[in-house]
Design an enzyme around this catalytic site. Structure first.
Site, short mmCIF file in Angstrom:
data_model
loop_
_atom_site.label_atom_id
_atom_site.label_comp_id
_atom_site.label_asym_id
_atom_site.label_seq_id
_atom_site.Cartn_x
_atom_site.Cartn_y
_atom_site.Cartn_z
N LYS A 40 0.84 -1.20 0.00
CA LYS A 40 0.00 0.00 0.00
C LYS A 40 0.88 1.25 0.00
O LYS A 40 2.07 1.18 0.31
CB LYS A 40 -0.91 -0.01 1.23
CG LYS A 40 -0.18 0.04 2.57
CD LYS A 40 -1.12 -0.24 3.73
CE LYS A 40 -0.38 -0.16 5.06
NZ LYS A 40 -1.20 -0.67 6.17
N ARG A 136 -10.74 0.80 14.64
CA ARG A 136 -10.73 1.48 13.34
C ARG A 136 -11.86 0.95 12.46
O ARG A 136 -12.81 1.66 12.17
CB ARG A 136 -9.36 1.27 12.70
CG ARG A 136 -9.01 2.21 11.59
CD ARG A 136 -7.54 2.17 11.24
NE ARG A 136 -7.07 0.86 10.79
CZ ARG A 136 -5.82 0.63 10.38
NH1 ARG A 136 -4.92 1.59 10.39
NH2 ARG A 136 -5.46 -0.57 9.98
N TYR A 263 13.89 31.67 3.99
CA TYR A 263 12.68 32.43 4.36
C TYR A 263 12.69 32.74 5.85
O TYR A 263 13.07 31.92 6.68
CB TYR A 263 11.43 31.59 4.08
CG TYR A 263 11.08 31.48 2.61
CD1 TYR A 263 10.72 32.59 1.87
CD2 TYR A 263 11.09 30.24 1.99
CE1 TYR A 263 10.39 32.47 0.52
CE2 TYR A 263 10.75 30.10 0.66
CZ TYR A 263 10.40 31.22 -0.08
OH TYR A 263 10.07 31.09 -1.39
N MET A 310 10.25 25.12 -0.52
CA MET A 310 9.44 24.11 -1.21
C MET A 310 10.30 23.14 -2.02
O MET A 310 10.04 21.94 -2.04
CB MET A 310 8.43 24.81 -2.14
CG MET A 310 7.42 23.87 -2.75
SD MET A 310 6.34 24.67 -3.94
CE MET A 310 5.38 25.74 -2.89
C1 LIG Z 1 -0.50 -1.56 6.96
C2 LIG Z 1 -1.09 -2.81 7.46
C3 LIG Z 1 -0.29 -3.95 7.66
C4 LIG Z 1 1.22 -3.92 7.55
O1 LIG Z 1 1.75 -3.35 8.73
P1 LIG Z 1 3.32 -3.29 8.98
O2 LIG Z 1 3.43 -2.77 10.36
O3 LIG Z 1 3.88 -2.33 7.99
O4 LIG Z 1 3.85 -4.65 8.79
C5 LIG Z 1 -0.92 -5.13 7.99
N1 LIG Z 1 -2.26 -5.18 8.16
C6 LIG Z 1 -3.05 -4.11 8.01
C7 LIG Z 1 -4.52 -4.24 8.23
C8 LIG Z 1 -2.49 -2.88 7.68
O5 LIG Z 1 -3.29 -1.80 7.55
#
Ligand SMILES: *Cc1c(COP(=O)(O)O)cnc(C)c1O
Length: 367
Positions: A40, A136, A263, A310
Site C-alpha cells: 500500500k 478502526r 525564508y 518548497m
Molecule cells: C498496513 C497494514 C499492515 C502492515 O503493517 P506493517 O506494520 O507495515 O507490517 C498489515 N495489516 C493491516 C490491516 C495494515 O493496515
C-alpha cells in the site's frame, strides 16, 4: 506531482534488500503460512509496481489500501491474490469482482450496501474485519460476523477470510496485545464456519509473536528493512534498509557574518560560512522540520541551515566544494549513515511516515 528524473535527487531502492527481507521473514515464520506483501501507499514510498514484481515469486499475495492500488497491480500483471485492507465505495464492488480483487468487509452495514446494488455477486471474495481493539474498522462480536456470512452466502459472495489488526504488537508491554489476540480468538471460535484464511499478524506480530501467525502473515514495514517498533524492541534478525536518498550540490558560496539564509531569515552567519544548496524541499516530503538536522557530504555531517523551502534547502559546508558533489540524505556514505529512524526521531514520528511522505517528485531508481 511530476517525477523529476533530471534533477539529481534520486531515491535508490534496493529490490535485492527487499527480497532478502522477505526471505528472512519466510524463514522466521516457517513454510506453512501464506506471506502477503503489503505494498500500500506505493509500497511505503518504494514503488508499488517494481516492488510487487520483484517479490511476486516469493510471496503468496499482496495487500493494498484501496481499490485503485489493487487495479494498478492487476494492470501490471500481478496475478496473485490481492486483498484491499479497508472498506471500498460499495458502488465499485463489480470492479473488484471482475479483477479478482478480494475486499475487506468492515461491517454488516457495509455488506448490506454492497448487496443492495444487485442480488448476485458470484465470484466476489471478502475477508471480514474484526475490531479486536484497534478501534478502526471491523465487527466487534461473532453475531455480526455470522450475519455477514449468511448475507454473503445468499448473494453469491465467497466468505474467504477473517482478520484483525493489532494496535500494540510493536510494544514492550504485551497486555493490550494479549487482550486483542484473545478477543479475536473468541470471535473466530463463535463463527458458524471457519473460512480458508484466518489472519492477524503485521510485521511486528510476525517478528515478535510468531506463534500468532495463522494462515497469512501480512508483511509491511519489515519487508522494507525497517524496525516496526522504532528502537523499542530488538529485531530477532537483521533487516536490510532498502531505501537511500541522494542528491548533489547545485550551488556553493561563502557568506559573511551577518548574512542570512532562507525564508524568515532564521539563520544568520556569525562568521564567514560556506553554504551549499541542495534540490529538495517540503514539496518532496522533506519537511520544514528538517531544519537543524544534517546530511552527509564528503564523509562529514553537514547541518541543514535556514528554513527548508518548497524545492531547495541550504546546508553548512566545511569548505567550498564543486557543483555536483554528492549529498547523502538517507543511507550510508563511508563510515557515516543517516537512517529513516533517525529522521523519524528528529521529527517526533515513526520511520513509516518518513518514507511514505517522500513525494512522487523524487525519482525512484532501482538496483
Ligand atoms: C498496513 C497494514 C499492515 C502492515 O503493517 P506493517 O506494520 O507495515 O507490517 C498489515 N495489516 C493491516 C490491516 C495494515 O493496515
Amino acid at each position: 506531482m511530476k517525477s523529476s528524473p533530471h534533477r539529481h535527487t534520486p531515491a535508490i531502492v534496493s529490490l535485492t534488500a527487499i527480497q532478502n527481507n522477505v526471505k528472512k521473514m519466510r524463514q522466521h515464520i516457517g513454510a506453512k503460512p501464506a506471506l502477503y506483501a503489503v505494498v500500500k501507499a506505493n509500497a511505503y514510498g518504494h514503488g508499488a509496481i517494481p516492488v510487487a514484481q520483484s517479490v511476486h515469486e516469493l510471496v503468496d499475495g499482496f495487500c493494498v489500501s484501496n481499490l485503485d492500488e489493487a487495479i494498478e497491480l492487476r494492470n501490471h500483471l500481478i496475478t496473485k491474490p490481492i486483498l484491499v485492507l479497508s472498506g471500498i465505495v460499495p458502488e465499485n464492488a463489480d470492479i473488484a469482482t471482475s479483477l479478482n480483487i478480494t475486499l475487506t468487509a468492515p461491517s454488516l452495514a457495509w455488506l448490506k450496501l454492497i448487496v443492495a446494488q444487485k442480488t448476485n455477486y458470484q465470484g466476489l471474495k471478502i475477508h471480514i474485519a474484526v475490531d479486536s481493539g484497534m478501534g478502526r474498522i471491523g465487527v466487534r462480536d461473532a453475531a455480526e460476523a455470522n450475519a455477514m456470512i449468511d448475507l454473503a452466502d445468499q448473494s453469491g459472495i465467497l466468505f474467504d477470510g477473517i482478520f484483525t489488526h493489532f494496535a500494540t504488537a510493536d510494544e514492550v508491554d504485551t497486555t493490550k496485545y494479549i487482550q486483542q489476540k484473545e478477543k479475536f480468538a473468541s470471535i473466530v471460535a463463535g463463527l458458524n464456519r471457519r473460512p480458508q484464511f484466518v489472519h492477524s499478524t503485521n510485521s511486528a506480530a510476525g517478528l515478535w509473536h510468531k506463534e500468532q501467525v495463522q494462515d497469512i502473515e501480512r508483511l509491511g514495514v519489515s519487508m522494507y528493512g525497517l524496525n516496526p517498533s522504532g528502537r523499542a524492541l530488538d529485531l530477532p534478525f537483521d533487516l536490510e534498509p532498502a531505501f537511500e536518498l541522494k542528491s548533489e550540490l547545485t550551488h556553493v558560496k561563502t557568506i559573511q557574518a551577518g548574512d542570512t539564509v532562507g525564508y524568515g531569515a532564521t539563520y544568520t552567519a556569525s562568521e564567514d560560512t560556506v553554504v551549499g544548496t541542495v534540490s529538495i524541499g517540503y514539496a518532496d516530503g522533506w519537511t520544514r522540520e528538517m531544519q537543524g538536522f544534517h546530511v552527509i557530504v564528503d564523509g562529514q555531517y553537514c547541518e541543514i541551515i535556514g528554513r527548508v523551502s518548497m524545492d531547495q534547502m541550504c546546508i553548512k559546508l566545511e569548505k567550498e566544494y564543486p557543483i555536483g558533489t554528492p549529498v547523502t540524505l538517507i543511507g550510508r556514505e563511508g563510515q557515516l549513515e543517516i537512517t529513516a529512524q533517525e529522521i523519524a526521531e528528529w521529527r517526533h514520528t515513526i520511520n513509516y511516515e518518513i518514507l511514505c511522505l517522500l513525494s512522487d517528485r523524487i525519482y525512484r531508481e532501482y538496483k
